[in-house]
Scaffold this motif. Sequence first.
Motif, PDB file in Angstrom:
ATOM      1  N   UNK A  84     132.019  -8.717   0.553  1.00 34.99           N
ATOM      2  CA  UNK A  84     132.098  -8.457   1.944  1.00 34.99           C
ATOM      3  C   UNK A  84     133.537  -9.114   2.265  1.00 34.99           C
ATOM      4  N   UNK A  85     133.776  -8.864   3.608  1.00 34.60           N
ATOM      5  CA  UNK A  85     134.907  -9.655   4.111  1.00 34.60           C
ATOM      6  C   UNK A  85     135.019 -10.914   4.363  1.00 34.60           C
ATOM      7  N   UNK A  86     136.237 -11.377   3.820  1.00 36.19           N
ATOM      8  CA  UNK A  86     136.344 -13.008   3.887  1.00 36.19           C
ATOM      9  C   UNK A  86     136.480 -13.344   5.234  1.00 36.19           C
ATOM     10  N   UNK A  87     136.003 -14.408   5.808  1.00 36.77           N
ATOM     11  CA  UNK A  87     135.930 -14.626   7.156  1.00 36.77           C
ATOM     12  C   UNK A  87     137.303 -15.321   7.554  1.00 36.77           C
ATOM     13  N   UNK A  88     137.934 -15.004   8.348  1.00 35.64           N
ATOM     14  CA  UNK A  88     139.260 -15.106   9.016  1.00 35.64           C
ATOM     15  C   UNK A  88     139.639 -16.713   8.794  1.00 35.64           C
ATOM     16  N   UNK A  89     138.549 -17.896   9.225  1.00 35.80           N
ATOM     17  CA  UNK A  89     138.885 -19.122   9.208  1.00 35.80           C
ATOM     18  C   UNK A  89     138.947 -19.500   7.618  1.00 35.80           C
ATOM     19  N   UNK A  90     138.252 -18.859   6.803  1.00 30.54           N
ATOM     20  CA  UNK A  90     138.407 -19.190   5.290  1.00 30.54           C
ATOM     21  C   UNK A  90     139.757 -18.777   4.900  1.00 30.54           C
ATOM     22  N   UNK A  91     140.189 -17.619   5.343  1.00 29.70           N
ATOM     23  CA  UNK A  91     141.460 -17.102   4.990  1.00 29.70           C
ATOM     24  C   UNK A  91     142.571 -17.704   5.108  1.00 29.70           C
ATOM     25  N   UNK A  92     142.503 -18.328   6.690  1.00 32.11           N
ATOM     26  CA  UNK A  92     143.351 -19.411   7.082  1.00 32.11           C
ATOM     27  C   UNK A  92     143.514 -20.535   6.318  1.00 32.11           C
ATOM     28  N   UNK A  93     142.536 -21.242   5.993  1.00 36.68           N
ATOM     29  CA  UNK A  93     142.542 -22.552   5.221  1.00 36.68           C
ATOM     30  C   UNK A  93     142.818 -22.143   3.791  1.00 36.68           C
ATOM     31  N   UNK A  94     142.600 -21.166   3.300  1.00 38.31           N
ATOM     32  CA  UNK A  94     142.964 -20.792   2.146  1.00 38.31           C
ATOM     33  C   UNK A  94     144.472 -20.601   1.931  1.00 38.31           C
ATOM     34  N   UNK A  95     145.102 -19.995   2.849  1.00 36.82           N
ATOM     35  CA  UNK A  95     146.648 -19.511   2.785  1.00 36.82           C
ATOM     36  C   UNK A  95     147.229 -20.806   3.179  1.00 36.82           C
ATOM     37  N   UNK A  96     146.802 -21.794   3.808  1.00 33.18           N
ATOM     38  CA  UNK A  96     147.313 -23.055   3.988  1.00 33.18           C
ATOM     39  C   UNK A  96     147.404 -23.982   2.710  1.00 33.18           C
ATOM     40  N   UNK A  97     146.291 -23.995   1.784  1.00 32.91           N
ATOM     41  CA  UNK A  97     146.121 -24.572   0.628  1.00 32.91           C
ATOM     42  C   UNK A  97     147.053 -23.935  -0.424  1.00 32.91           C
ATOM     43  N   UNK A  98     147.123 -22.465  -0.286  1.00 33.24           N
ATOM     44  CA  UNK A  98     148.266 -22.045  -1.271  1.00 33.24           C
ATOM     45  C   UNK A  98     149.504 -22.195  -1.034  1.00 33.24           C
ATOM     46  N   UNK A  99     149.933 -22.350   0.309  1.00 33.92           N
ATOM     47  CA  UNK A  99     151.403 -22.618   0.917  1.00 33.92           C
ATOM     48  C   UNK A  99     151.704 -23.991   0.360  1.00 33.92           C
ATOM     49  N   UNK A 100     150.532 -24.990   0.508  1.00 39.78           N
ATOM     50  CA  UNK A 100     150.908 -26.401   0.301  1.00 39.78           C
ATOM     51  C   UNK A 100     151.184 -26.534  -1.234  1.00 39.78           C
ATOM     52  N   UNK A 101     150.314 -25.850  -2.031  1.00 37.34           N
ATOM     53  CA  UNK A 101     150.622 -25.895  -3.710  1.00 37.34           C
ATOM     54  C   UNK A 101     151.964 -25.298  -3.967  1.00 37.34           C
ATOM     55  N   UNK A 102     152.268 -24.277  -3.394  1.00 32.91           N
ATOM     56  CA  UNK A 102     153.644 -23.724  -3.766  1.00 32.91           C
ATOM     57  C   UNK A 102     154.727 -24.430  -3.375  1.00 32.91           C
ATOM     58  N   UNK A 103     154.865 -25.013  -2.209  1.00 39.41           N
ATOM     59  CA  UNK A 103     155.672 -26.309  -1.662  1.00 39.41           C
ATOM     60  C   UNK A 103     155.660 -27.408  -2.829  1.00 39.41           C
ATOM     61  N   UNK A 104     154.645 -27.484  -3.319  1.00 39.66           N
ATOM     62  CA  UNK A 104     154.434 -28.806  -4.119  1.00 39.66           C
ATOM     63  C   UNK A 104     155.209 -28.367  -5.629  1.00 39.66           C
ATOM     64  N   UNK A 105     155.042 -27.181  -5.831  1.00 40.59           N
ATOM     65  CA  UNK A 105     155.533 -26.574  -7.140  1.00 40.59           C
ATOM     66  C   UNK A 105     157.022 -26.579  -6.937  1.00 40.59           C
ATOM     67  N   UNK A 106     157.514 -26.045  -5.739  1.00 41.37           N
ATOM     68  CA  UNK A 106     158.976 -26.118  -5.684  1.00 41.37           C
ATOM     69  C   UNK A 106     159.728 -27.494  -5.600  1.00 41.37           C
TER      70      UNK A 106
END
Length: 365
Positions: free
Chosen positions: A338-360
């Motif tokens: 089913x659809x991923x809840x917006x609040x879950x997507x928001x937190x996942x996007x933040x976690x992915x962005x933090x992970x990518x910033x750490x890689x850079x």
Amino acid sequence: MVDRGERIPLAERKRRAKVHISDLKKDIKMKAKGKGNRAVQLLIILLILGVFAQNSGMISKMNKLLGQSETTVHEIYDDTAVIKAYKTGDTSGLDEKDLFVHDKMSEVIKKLITDDMSPYEKEKAIYDWQVKWTSYNDQSLNPIVAGGSETHTPYGVLRSHNAICVGNATTFKLFMDALDIPCKIIHSTQNGEHAWDVVQLDGEWYHVDVTFDGGVSGEPGYNYFNMPDSVKDNGSYPWDHDEIPAANGTKYCYMLTSAAALNDMYEIPAQLKQAINGDKTMLTFTLKDNSGFTRQIAEYICNSFPIDNGWVGFADAYSLDGQTVYKYTIERYENGGGEIPPEVLSRLDEAIADANDGMIAGAAQ
């Protein structure tokens, strides 16, 4: 949706991976424009390698889910007893499962079919209903894992709303037999197991593959609805042409009857965008002037229209009823949970962005 009890052809797997990687490269280049530092360049390389590995893993997983056991071929259901009971009104000879099939089939026909409908209208009504009723059940593809699943039979399909290819084919034939529309099952086992139907309308035969429909969320895509041999016989799943009548009909070929009539290739982008926005899974069209329209240009156009959670691909050009019909496929990946809840997507996007910033940051040190 990609088909089968059944393995995705290698050429299709390679094409999908190529499209995904090409799109990612473009996206990364745009985001990295003007950022010439080595850290960003390193990130680009890592991400491209990562997405290649991801695509390889995705392909492997899809083959595991969709790949029929090499040693398993499902038995084709014999609907003779059910059809006889339906025609005579005498169900006393049916066992419990066939009685359920009879009653559910009768219920659906009573709801959908009227005497004034043409054979084609009856066929399409059943087709639309079956696409909405069923979903492709990856748990039943391997009997060793799935145990007593019966989604290869009309009983399993009508009871559970789930179907593998054999279940789709036998269920569709069941309805066609009840409606006196000539229908045969093609059961291909040479390149892995796959099954679909051929139906006869106005004396001409057509291929009908419910499993390969391509629709999303129960809405039919009609990707393989009433297709001739020239479209279906692409080598993926061969069959015995001596046993199956030649399917050369075009009058009811959906790919032809739904084709947009365009003047030239410069009208394709607007038509394709309209199809994407309309949640279509296929665009077919003819060109009054096809000069200069090559596969390279066709693929350039579709690569210019990235879509969320999916892709657009140029299928091929087909000769149908004296016309050249071109086809784009618009594939959307359904989220099985089913659809991923917006609040879950928001937190996942933040976690992915933090992970990518750490890689850079790590690469820059």
